[in-house]
Design a protein around this motif. Structure first.
Motif, PDB file in Angstrom:
ATOM      1  N   MET A  77      19.473 -14.996 111.925  1.00  0.00           N
ATOM      2  CA  MET A  77      19.050 -16.361 112.214  1.00  0.00           C
ATOM      3  C   MET A  77      18.165 -16.467 113.453  1.00  0.00           C
ATOM      4  O   MET A  77      17.429 -17.446 113.607  1.00  0.00           O
ATOM      5  CB  MET A  77      20.269 -17.282 112.359  1.00  0.00           C
ATOM      6  CG  MET A  77      20.984 -17.551 111.048  1.00  0.00           C
ATOM      7  SD  MET A  77      19.871 -18.118 109.714  1.00  0.00           S
ATOM      8  CE  MET A  77      19.237 -19.631 110.411  1.00  0.00           C
ATOM      9  N   LEU A  78      18.196 -15.468 114.322  1.00  0.00           N
ATOM     10  CA  LEU A  78      17.298 -15.491 115.475  1.00  0.00           C
ATOM     11  C   LEU A  78      15.849 -15.420 115.028  1.00  0.00           C
ATOM     12  O   LEU A  78      14.955 -15.985 115.672  1.00  0.00           O
ATOM     13  CB  LEU A  78      17.612 -14.330 116.424  1.00  0.00           C
ATOM     14  CG  LEU A  78      18.885 -14.452 117.260  1.00  0.00           C
ATOM     15  CD1 LEU A  78      19.034 -13.230 118.162  1.00  0.00           C
ATOM     16  CD2 LEU A  78      18.893 -15.724 118.092  1.00  0.00           C
ATOM     17  N   GLU A  79      15.589 -14.743 113.912  1.00  0.00           N
ATOM     18  CA  GLU A  79      14.232 -14.684 113.382  1.00  0.00           C
ATOM     19  C   GLU A  79      13.757 -16.079 112.983  1.00  0.00           C
ATOM     20  O   GLU A  79      12.598 -16.451 113.204  1.00  0.00           O
ATOM     21  CB  GLU A  79      14.176 -13.739 112.192  1.00  0.00           C
ATOM     22  CG  GLU A  79      12.771 -13.483 111.678  1.00  0.00           C
ATOM     23  CD  GLU A  79      12.737 -12.462 110.551  1.00  0.00           C
ATOM     24  OE1 GLU A  79      11.623 -12.145 110.088  1.00  0.00           O
ATOM     25  OE2 GLU A  79      13.821 -11.997 110.114  1.00  0.00           O
ATOM     26  N   LEU A 125       7.520 -20.500 124.185  1.00  0.00           N
ATOM     27  CA  LEU A 125       7.343 -19.054 124.345  1.00  0.00           C
ATOM     28  C   LEU A 125       8.577 -18.417 124.972  1.00  0.00           C
ATOM     29  O   LEU A 125       8.904 -17.265 124.664  1.00  0.00           O
ATOM     30  CB  LEU A 125       6.111 -18.759 125.202  1.00  0.00           C
ATOM     31  CG  LEU A 125       5.755 -17.278 125.336  1.00  0.00           C
ATOM     32  CD1 LEU A 125       5.368 -16.679 123.980  1.00  0.00           C
ATOM     33  CD2 LEU A 125       4.620 -17.081 126.342  1.00  0.00           C
ATOM     34  N   ALA A 126       9.282 -19.146 125.825  1.00  0.00           N
ATOM     35  CA  ALA A 126      10.514 -18.612 126.406  1.00  0.00           C
ATOM     36  C   ALA A 126      11.527 -18.297 125.304  1.00  0.00           C
ATOM     37  O   ALA A 126      12.252 -17.294 125.374  1.00  0.00           O
ATOM     38  CB  ALA A 126      11.100 -19.605 127.408  1.00  0.00           C
ATOM     39  N   THR A 127      11.552 -19.139 124.271  1.00  0.00           N
ATOM     40  CA  THR A 127      12.462 -18.884 123.151  1.00  0.00           C
ATOM     41  C   THR A 127      12.006 -17.675 122.348  1.00  0.00           C
ATOM     42  O   THR A 127      12.806 -16.802 121.990  1.00  0.00           O
ATOM     43  CB  THR A 127      12.534 -20.122 122.244  1.00  0.00           C
ATOM     44  OG1 THR A 127      13.114 -21.200 122.972  1.00  0.00           O
ATOM     45  CG2 THR A 127      13.366 -19.846 121.009  1.00  0.00           C
ATOM     46  N   LEU A 155      13.749 -10.173 123.126  1.00  0.00           N
ATOM     47  CA  LEU A 155      14.551  -9.424 124.093  1.00  0.00           C
ATOM     48  C   LEU A 155      15.957  -9.176 123.564  1.00  0.00           C
ATOM     49  O   LEU A 155      16.493  -8.064 123.704  1.00  0.00           O
ATOM     50  CB  LEU A 155      14.614 -10.180 125.420  1.00  0.00           C
ATOM     51  CG  LEU A 155      15.456  -9.524 126.515  1.00  0.00           C
ATOM     52  CD1 LEU A 155      14.916  -8.134 126.855  1.00  0.00           C
ATOM     53  CD2 LEU A 155      15.499 -10.399 127.768  1.00  0.00           C
ATOM     54  N   VAL A 156      16.587 -10.180 122.951  1.00  0.00           N
ATOM     55  CA  VAL A 156      17.920  -9.998 122.384  1.00  0.00           C
ATOM     56  C   VAL A 156      17.904  -8.894 121.326  1.00  0.00           C
ATOM     57  O   VAL A 156      18.746  -7.992 121.324  1.00  0.00           O
ATOM     58  CB  VAL A 156      18.443 -11.314 121.783  1.00  0.00           C
ATOM     59  CG1 VAL A 156      19.740 -11.065 121.002  1.00  0.00           C
ATOM     60  CG2 VAL A 156      18.705 -12.338 122.873  1.00  0.00           C
ATOM     61  N   CYS A 157      16.916  -8.966 120.429  1.00  0.00           N
ATOM     62  CA  CYS A 157      16.855  -7.997 119.332  1.00  0.00           C
ATOM     63  C   CYS A 157      16.528  -6.597 119.832  1.00  0.00           C
ATOM     64  O   CYS A 157      17.174  -5.613 119.426  1.00  0.00           O
ATOM     65  CB  CYS A 157      15.819  -8.448 118.303  1.00  0.00           C
ATOM     66  SG  CYS A 157      16.239  -9.985 117.451  1.00  0.00           S
ATOM     67  N   ALA A 158      15.521  -6.490 120.695  1.00  0.00           N
ATOM     68  CA  ALA A 158      15.130  -5.169 121.194  1.00  0.00           C
ATOM     69  C   ALA A 158      16.252  -4.550 122.009  1.00  0.00           C
ATOM     70  O   ALA A 158      16.529  -3.342 121.897  1.00  0.00           O
ATOM     71  CB  ALA A 158      13.860  -5.286 122.031  1.00  0.00           C
ATOM     72  N   SER A 159      16.927  -5.339 122.829  1.00  0.00           N
ATOM     73  CA  SER A 159      18.016  -4.810 123.663  1.00  0.00           C
ATOM     74  C   SER A 159      19.191  -4.365 122.810  1.00  0.00           C
ATOM     75  O   SER A 159      19.806  -3.323 123.074  1.00  0.00           O
ATOM     76  CB  SER A 159      18.476  -5.888 124.653  1.00  0.00           C
ATOM     77  OG  SER A 159      17.433  -6.257 125.522  1.00  0.00           O
ATOM     78  N   ARG A 160      19.496  -5.129 121.764  1.00  0.00           N
ATOM     79  CA  ARG A 160      20.588  -4.742 120.867  1.00  0.00           C
ATOM     80  C   ARG A 160      20.242  -3.428 120.162  1.00  0.00           C
ATOM     81  O   ARG A 160      21.092  -2.531 120.061  1.00  0.00           O
ATOM     82  CB  ARG A 160      20.864  -5.843 119.846  1.00  0.00           C
ATOM     83  CG  ARG A 160      22.011  -5.477 118.895  1.00  0.00           C
ATOM     84  CD  ARG A 160      22.240  -6.536 117.816  1.00  0.00           C
ATOM     85  NE  ARG A 160      22.969  -7.678 118.301  1.00  0.00           N
ATOM     86  CZ  ARG A 160      23.857  -8.362 117.569  1.00  0.00           C
ATOM     87  NH1 ARG A 160      24.123  -7.992 116.329  1.00  0.00           N
ATOM     88  NH2 ARG A 160      24.475  -9.407 118.063  1.00  0.00           N
ATOM     89  N   ASP A 163      23.779 -15.949 123.983  1.00  0.00           N
ATOM     90  CA  ASP A 163      22.938 -14.776 124.206  1.00  0.00           C
ATOM     91  C   ASP A 163      21.478 -15.191 124.394  1.00  0.00           C
ATOM     92  O   ASP A 163      20.786 -14.702 125.299  1.00  0.00           O
ATOM     93  CB  ASP A 163      23.018 -13.827 123.010  1.00  0.00           C
ATOM     94  CG  ASP A 163      24.408 -13.270 122.770  1.00  0.00           C
ATOM     95  OD1 ASP A 163      25.354 -14.080 122.674  1.00  0.00           O
ATOM     96  OD2 ASP A 163      24.552 -12.034 122.668  1.00  0.00           O
ATOM     97  N   LEU A 164      21.012 -16.085 123.515  1.00  0.00           N
ATOM     98  CA  LEU A 164      19.617 -16.509 123.579  1.00  0.00           C
ATOM     99  C   LEU A 164      19.326 -17.304 124.837  1.00  0.00           C
ATOM    100  O   LEU A 164      18.276 -17.123 125.474  1.00  0.00           O
ATOM    101  CB  LEU A 164      19.253 -17.327 122.335  1.00  0.00           C
ATOM    102  CG  LEU A 164      17.808 -17.809 122.237  1.00  0.00           C
ATOM    103  CD1 LEU A 164      16.828 -16.653 122.405  1.00  0.00           C
ATOM    104  CD2 LEU A 164      17.572 -18.519 120.918  1.00  0.00           C
ATOM    105  N   GLU A 165      20.248 -18.172 125.220  1.00  0.00           N
ATOM    106  CA  GLU A 165      20.040 -18.944 126.451  1.00  0.00           C
ATOM    107  C   GLU A 165      19.936 -18.017 127.652  1.00  0.00           C
ATOM    108  O   GLU A 165      19.092 -18.217 128.542  1.00  0.00           O
ATOM    109  CB  GLU A 165      21.178 -19.945 126.639  1.00  0.00           C
ATOM    110  CG  GLU A 165      21.142 -21.107 125.656  1.00  0.00           C
ATOM    111  CD  GLU A 165      22.316 -22.049 125.818  1.00  0.00           C
ATOM    112  OE1 GLU A 165      23.327 -21.641 126.448  1.00  0.00           O
ATOM    113  OE2 GLU A 165      22.242 -23.188 125.319  1.00  0.00           O
ATOM    114  N   GLN A 166      20.776 -16.993 127.693  1.00  0.00           N
ATOM    115  CA  GLN A 166      20.719 -16.028 128.794  1.00  0.00           C
ATOM    116  C   GLN A 166      19.401 -15.264 128.765  1.00  0.00           C
ATOM    117  O   GLN A 166      18.761 -15.045 129.809  1.00  0.00           O
ATOM    118  CB  GLN A 166      21.898 -15.058 128.687  1.00  0.00           C
ATOM    119  CG  GLN A 166      22.016 -14.085 129.856  1.00  0.00           C
ATOM    120  CD  GLN A 166      23.247 -13.191 129.735  1.00  0.00           C
ATOM    121  OE1 GLN A 166      24.187 -13.499 128.990  1.00  0.00           O
ATOM    122  NE2 GLN A 166      23.242 -12.082 130.448  1.00  0.00           N
TER     123      GLN A 166
END
Length: 484
Positions: free
Chosen positions: A369-371, A420-422, A428-433, A472-475
């Motif tokens: 769903m982040l996509e 753009l921040a979103t 960042l969430v996806c790449a870090s995971r 996670d996304l807010e962080q």
């Protein structure tokens, strides 16, 4: 303390005042320059008509004002009161503070003919954080008349401040000769653009590093960033970004493919275009922040007889509108590649991990769903990329038959920065995971910049089981707006 001298003002200094609460002071040279300009304007008005000083404004420019008696100041009050109307949501404190410091800087350039005591009153207002309430609708890119007229009424005590704080210098009157010079500026539009620009500069630096994280997670081929390729590129910015990426991904491991998808291979192109447009916009904004664009422009000296005024159209922010449009288009194009990387991070073909970076391949949705969230934010950015500089309007009985709508462009650029921040946060969430699931560590890489952002990303929650990812996304959104 940020000193305003009317000759140079860094964009970072404006942000320090607007966001960081730094105080402002006028240099002695700026005060003298404004005083000399006032003398020049007064002397010139004795021998020729001067728009807004001895005439009405807009369609009333052919009306001669009677400035011979004690009631002459009423014309100035009438101008301020009639031009102060705005509408929509109230703007935040940071934007209003940025508007005030830009206006002080412009007036310090000494081309308005305004009384320097009025500018000193604005400085006191700014330093006391006793701010006028400014609303979003009113300007069309040909001067922010409502915002600045409302500021004048606040200094006169006719309007309350944003939170009821009394202004430190309450003015008793506003002479007609100083009314138009004060409001003849696009300071609000320039200020909004500066704040958005500075946010975007930071985020694009971080998005470049995040892109390198994604590149690493997908074992990209760094040949696309090689020095020979960079030399053949069509812009210096593209070559520079290629060099940055080459350093960021050094030590990432063996490439998985001979040729990567565009979202990896075209990183120098998409990021370089944004960097180039950010640079062009920065140059324009630095000039506008110290430009005496008041109409009419006052020049020369009474002492040597060179004084005069020039009626002009420099206040028409068409160049600024085009610079914003160009940046919006390059950002929209770059986000296409960002979505491509997010999509491929979810694909086992590129990462060797479970689909959607889930805990397993037993039907969990992981970051699916982040996509969608990123796509929604990119939709906003692409909508904002519709050119504002092609808009126009005919107003004031035809006296103003064109408008740049740079004001709309600045508001849309702020919206783009927010979206753009979103988008960057999702990547960042996806790449870090992906990096964490692959067992990669910051110490494997030589780039301190990559290491810093990788550590920040690895500090995000490590649980890969299906769960609520809003936190996670807010962080991550906060992380992509920070400096490393």
């Amino acid at each position: 303390m940020v000193e305003i001298d009317g000759r140079r003002l860094e964009l970072a200094g404006i942000v320090a005042v607007a966001v960081g609460g730094e105080k402002v002071t006028l240099s002695p040279s700026a005060i003298e320059r404004m005083a000399a300009s006032q003398r020049s304007a007064r002397a010139t008005a004795q021998v020729r008509p001067v728009y807004g000083r001895s005439t009405g404004v807009g369609a009333n420019r052919s009306v001669t004002l009677d400035t011979s008696d004690a009631s002459a100041d009423q014309h100035g009050l009438n101008l301020l009161r009639s031009h102060a109307v705005d509408a929509g949501r109230a703007l935040d404190r940071e934007t209003v503070r940025a508007m005030l410091v830009v206006r002080v800087s412009q007036l310090a350039a000494g081309a308005s003919g305004i009384n320097p005591h009025l500018v000193e009153a604005v400085v006191e207002m700014l330093n006391a954080d006793a701010l006028p309430e400014v609303r979003e609708f009113g300007g069309i890119g040909t001067a922010d008349l409502p915002a600045l007229a409302g500021t004048a009424l606040t200094l006169l005590g006719e309007r309350p401040t944003m939170d009821g704080t009394p202004v430190p210098v309450a003015l008793a009157s506003w002479p007609t000769e100083d009314a138009l010079p004060f409001i003849s500026s696009s300071a609000l539009t320039i200020a909004q653009t500066i704040l958005a620009h500075q946010k975007l500069v930071t985020m694009m630096d971080n998005l470049t590093t995040i892109s390198a994280l994604s590149f690493t997670a997908m074992s990209g081929n760094p040949e696309a960033f090689g020095p020979e390729v960079a030399k053949a590129s069509e812009s210096d910015a593209m070559a520079e970004v290629a060099g940055i990426l080459r350093e960021l991904v050094a030590g990432h491991g063996k490439p998985a493919r001979i040729q990567d998808p565009y979202c990896l291979r075209m990183l120098p192109h998409s990021l370089g275009a944004v960097m180039e447009d950010l640079q062009s916009l920065r140059i324009t904004l630095e000039r506008l922040a110290i430009a005496g664009h008041e109409n009419p422009m006052v020049f020369g000296s009474v002492e040597d007889g060179s004084n005069g005024v020039a009626h002009h159209g420099l206040f028409h922010m068409s160049t600024l509108a085009r610079r914003i449009d160009s940046l919006q288009v390059s950002l929209g194009a770059a986000c296409t590649n960002t979505l491509g990387r997010i999509s491929r991070l979810c694909d086992p073909t590129f990462t060797g991990l479970p689909r959607f970076l889930a805990g397993n391949d037993a039907g969990q949705s992981g970051v699916m769903m982040l996509e969608y969230v990123a796509a929604a934010a990119v939709g906003r950015i692409r909508a904002n990329a519709q050119p504002v500089s092609l808009q126009t309007v005919n107003l004031s009985l035809g006296a103003e038959e064109d408008a740049s709508f740079a004001t709309l462009g600045s508001a849309q650029l702020e919206s783009t920065a927010h979206a753009l921040a979103t988008v960057a946060g999702v990547e960042l969430v996806c790449a870090s995971r992906a990096i964490r699931m692959q067992g990669r560590q910051p110490g494997e890489f030589s780039s301190a910049r990559l290491q810093a952002l990788m550590r920040a990303g690895l500090a995000l929650p490590a649980d890969v089981q299906d769960r609520d990812l809003r936190g996670d996304l807010e962080q991550a959104e906060q992380l992509v707006q920070a400096s490393y």
